[in-house]
Motif scaffolding. Structure first.
Motif, PDB file in Angstrom:
ATOM      1  N   VAL A   1       0.878  -1.252   0.019  1.00  0.00           N
ATOM      2  CA  VAL A   1       0.038  -0.194   0.013  1.00  0.00           C
ATOM      3  C   VAL A   1       0.900   1.042  -0.009  1.00  0.00           C
ATOM      4  CG1 VAL A   1      -1.670   1.188   1.351  1.00  0.00           C
ATOM      5  CG2 VAL A   1      -1.838  -1.339   1.233  1.00  0.00           C
ATOM      6  N   PRO A   2       0.652   2.113  -0.863  1.00  0.00           N
ATOM      7  CA  PRO A   2       1.478   3.236  -0.921  1.00  0.00           C
ATOM      8  C   PRO A   2       1.448   3.965   0.498  1.00  0.00           C
ATOM      9  CG  PRO A   2      -0.124   3.482  -2.588  1.00  0.00           C
ATOM     10  CD  PRO A   2      -0.429   2.258  -1.815  1.00  0.00           C
ATOM     11  N   PRO A   3       2.784   4.500   1.005  1.00  0.00           N
ATOM     12  CA  PRO A   3       2.590   4.984   2.332  1.00  0.00           C
ATOM     13  C   PRO A   3       1.663   6.114   2.551  1.00  0.00           C
ATOM     14  CG  PRO A   3       4.702   5.363   1.368  1.00  0.00           C
ATOM     15  CD  PRO A   3       4.093   4.629   0.327  1.00  0.00           C
ATOM     16  N   GLU A   4       1.380   6.658   1.562  1.00  0.00           N
ATOM     17  CA  GLU A   4       0.364   7.925   1.851  1.00  0.00           C
ATOM     18  C   GLU A   4      -1.137   7.466   2.100  1.00  0.00           C
ATOM     19  OE1 GLU A   4       3.366   8.859  -0.806  1.00  0.00           O
ATOM     20  OE2 GLU A   4       1.800   7.364  -1.183  1.00  0.00           O
TER      21      GLU A   4
END
Lengths: 357, 344
Positions: A318-321
């Motif tokens: 999952v992208p950190p953002e």
């Protein structure tokens, strides 16, 4: 004839199982684990390495231990219709106390690194636990004797506690160099992380107290109606004080584990927002914030769900953002499916289905 | 019943005015006295500039890493040396706290405000407030994104993009003549922070033309040891035996990752190459132990440059818009020799 009654019995048993309060939390946990398995074929793989077990599941158990300890301590507090929002700060204080007392310097003598602790490790551990207990007693006194509302009473220590931790560490990240201390948070006993045994011990102790003494009954009685429980002869104040004291103590223990695992104490970040994770773990496990009912096993499952969720966001990329959004969605879904309104809806749906047949 | 009250109110009017004028007289007298004392101090100290001490409000990000601690130390000690009165606040890594601190400095009418923005965006309103109050703002260590460059006077700090390129170039150099693929696991800093964005972009810039390199996993460890360790543990399981390189945006996360690599039974620095940033003491110790391959320096010792610039700004003299700190790259072979002279 015989066969139909058999399937009917099985269906009834299945329905009873589905209605069990731990069914949904367990289902959520299993779903998360399977999701991980779908992305990573080695997810359930556990190999023996250097004499201990090694794998994703072991990581999750180890990582969930501090949260599980804090949440287990929080469960009786919530069962008395209280809450303790200071546990994150208590974790930081306990970690700071242990780190400052043990500290230890690295001396390089003839190219060999040797380590020494400032005070004996047992003293440092007892001091850190003592500080946690003291924090719990402080909260308990404010709630039980001064009569403050739990969230306000513990808010004081939540705000001040992090300041105390920073004072102890002088605003620095204190690195611990004393090797034996690392066993607590990173060591293994019979192939499993040592921290897991600590959680099991605390769970066992609580279980015994709640099931084999009248304490569980007293705590739920206080949660249902504190005034009536007083009339019924329960020493509500003393029990409330003890419940908060135990919560502080378990937060202190969690602080030890965390500082030992990362070999340092960080007054700013250790246990940051842990109080919210702990409350979430307790609620995910089916304990109502309204008090009067609690489930220790549920809390443990709740803590595992939260840690598995964190682990999932890391391992499936999952992208950190987007991390926090993904977490929020899962928590939202689990909480909503556990709500009474949704449960009633499901039951009504089932009844109309069965009625129509 | 009502009339005495009204009477009282009416009679109260003049009294307030009298009081006010008395206070004004008193404060005028105070100002005069202060001026005389100040003049006396100036005369006594025979031209020493201590009479009007420069007041600098510094809003620090927090104490999230050893690097930041060294930075705080440098600012504090150089303020003392330069005879600057320092108002210091710690935002505990929260933008709202930093904005609060800056607002309080504006209210206190400090001479110069300096701060290390925790994230790049969202500073426009508070910077406008500072500009309206005519207080110059110096950014340290991290940049901001604003539509109007005149909102700050100068930016002192490292060039994170260049640091990222240096890390990338070291990797390209290290793998010279090696056929790929080379899998990189990236431990990003705080989401949205300038070093995290630029160190990532700097690496991409160097490796995009080299198709041996591939970033197979990237996740934020929030610049902390606990974060770095936890993320690395997950990476090691989900990309078992694939990872060749850990590219950690700071030493603390790299140290956490090194612990995770060791617990997985691998040798950091050999089985998995560790590239890191900041070159803190912890990083140097890891390099000397052979567990970290390279740390690209990012010097936190910008206190002296900050004081110098603050004094120039307060005196109304022109300063460069961008001041880059002096930095280098420390591969582990040079670590032992450089360690004794390290201040952080």
């Amino acid at each position: 004839m015989n066969q139909t009654s058999n399937t009917g019995g099985m269906r009834a048993r299945g329905a009873a199982l589905a209605r069990h309060p731990l069914f949904l939390p367990l289902l959520a946990l299993v779903a998360l684990l399977l999701l991980n398995r779908a992305f990573n074929p080695h997810f359930f793989q556990i190999v023996n390495q250097d004499g201990h077990w090694f794998g994703s599941l072991i990581d999750i158990l180890n990582r969930a231990s501090p949260l599980a300890l804090v949440a287990l301590g929080m469960t009786p507090v919530i069962a008395t219709r209280g809450v303790d929002v200071s546990v994150g700060a208590v974790v930081a204080i306990s970690a700071a106390t242990a780190a400052v007392l043990i500290g230890g310097q690295m001396h390089i003598v003839n190219g060999v690194e040797t380590y020494a602790s400032n005070v004996p490790m047992s003293v440092a551990i007892l001091a850190a636990l003592g500080v946690g207990l003291l924090c719990g007693l402080w909260n308990g006194t404010l709630v039980a004797w001064v009569g403050m509302q739990p969230i306000i009473a513990t808010l004081i220590l939540m705000v001040a506690g992090r300041g105390i931790a920073q004072l102890l560490t002088a605003g620095q990240i204190v690195t611990i160099y004393y090797q034996p201390y690392f066993y607590l948070g990173a060591g293994y006993l019979f192939g499993l992380p040592f921290a897991v045994y600590l959680v099991a011990a605390v769970l066992g102790l609580l279980w015994w107290l709640m099931k084999h003494t009248a304490l569980g009954l007293f705590i739920t009685a206080i949660g249902i109606n504190p005034v009536a429980s007083g009339f019924a002869g329960i020493k509500a104040r003393t029990i409330t004080l003890c419940v908060y004291a135990f919560c502080g103590l378990s937060a202190g223990l969690a602080g030890l584990l965390i500082s030992s695992n990362v070999k340092s104490a960080d007054g700013n970040n250790a246990g940051l927002l842990m109080e919210l994770d702990a409350i979430l773990a307790v609620t995910l496990g089916g304990t109502s914030l309204g008090g009067g009912h609690f489930s220790l096993i549920g809390t443990l499952i709740g803590a595992l769900i939260i840690q598995t969720l964190t682990y999932t966001t890391y391992s499936i990329g999952v992208p950190p953002e987007a991390n926090l959004v993904v977490k929020a969605i899962v928590v939202f879904v689990v909480c909503v499916t556990q709500s009474d309104v949704v449960k009633k809806l499901v039951i009504r749906e089932r009844m109309t289905l069965e009625g129509g047949r | 019943m009502a009339s005495p009250n009204r009477m009282h109110q009416i009679s109260a009017g003049p009294t307030y005015i009298q009081l006010e004028s008395k206070m004004m007289q008193k404060s005028k007298r105070n100002v005069l006295a202060a001026l005389m004392i100040a003049a006396g101090v100036v005369l006594c100290s025979a031209g020493a500039q201590a009479a009007d001490k420069l007041v600098l409000g510094f809003a620090q990000v927090g104490a999230e890493s050893e690097w930041r601690t060294a930075n705080t130390e440098s600012v504090k000690s150089s303020a003392k040396e330069a005879g600057v009165e320092l108002k210091f606040s710690d935002a505990q890594q929260k933008q709202e706290n930093q904005i609060k601190a800056i607002r309080s400095y504006i209210a206190q009418k400090v001479d110069v405000i300096a701060f290390s923005p925790v994230v790049e965006s969202g500073w426009e309103p508070v910077l406008r407030e500072a500009k309206a109050a005519k207080i110059p703002v110096i950014l340290t260590d991290r940049a901001v994104k604003v539509s109007d460059d005149s909102l700050y006077t100068s930016f002192i700090g490292s060039d994170f993009l260049e640091e990222g390129r240096r890390g990338g170039r070291w990797l390209a150099d290290h793998y010279k003549g090696v056929t790929g693929p080379i899998a990189i696991a990236e431990l990003q800093g705080t989401v949205g922070s300038a070093p995290a964005i630029d160190r990532h972009n700097g690496l991409i810039e160097v490796i995009k033309s080299d198709d041996r390199f591939k970033i197979i996993a990237s996740q934020s460890g929030d610049f902390t040891r606990a974060g770095g360790k936890q993320v690395m543990e997950a990476f090691l399981k989900s990309h078992a035996k694939e990872i060749n390189v850990v590219y950690a945006h700071n030493d603390d996360m790299a140290i956490g990752a090194i612990q995770a690599i060791e617990e997985a039974g691998l040798k950091p620095g050999k089985d998995i190459i560790v590239v890191s940033f900041d070159a803190t003491k912890g990083g140097f110790q890891a390099m000397m132990a052979g567990k970290m391959n390279v740390s690209v320096e990012c010097s936190p010792l910008l206190g002296p440059q900050l004081m110098e610039t603050a004094k120039l700004v307060a005196a109304g003299k022109p300063v460069p818009k961008r001041i880059v700190t002096k930095e280098t790259v420390y591969p582990m072979e040079t670590a032992a020799a450089a360690f004794p002279s390290r201040k952080y």
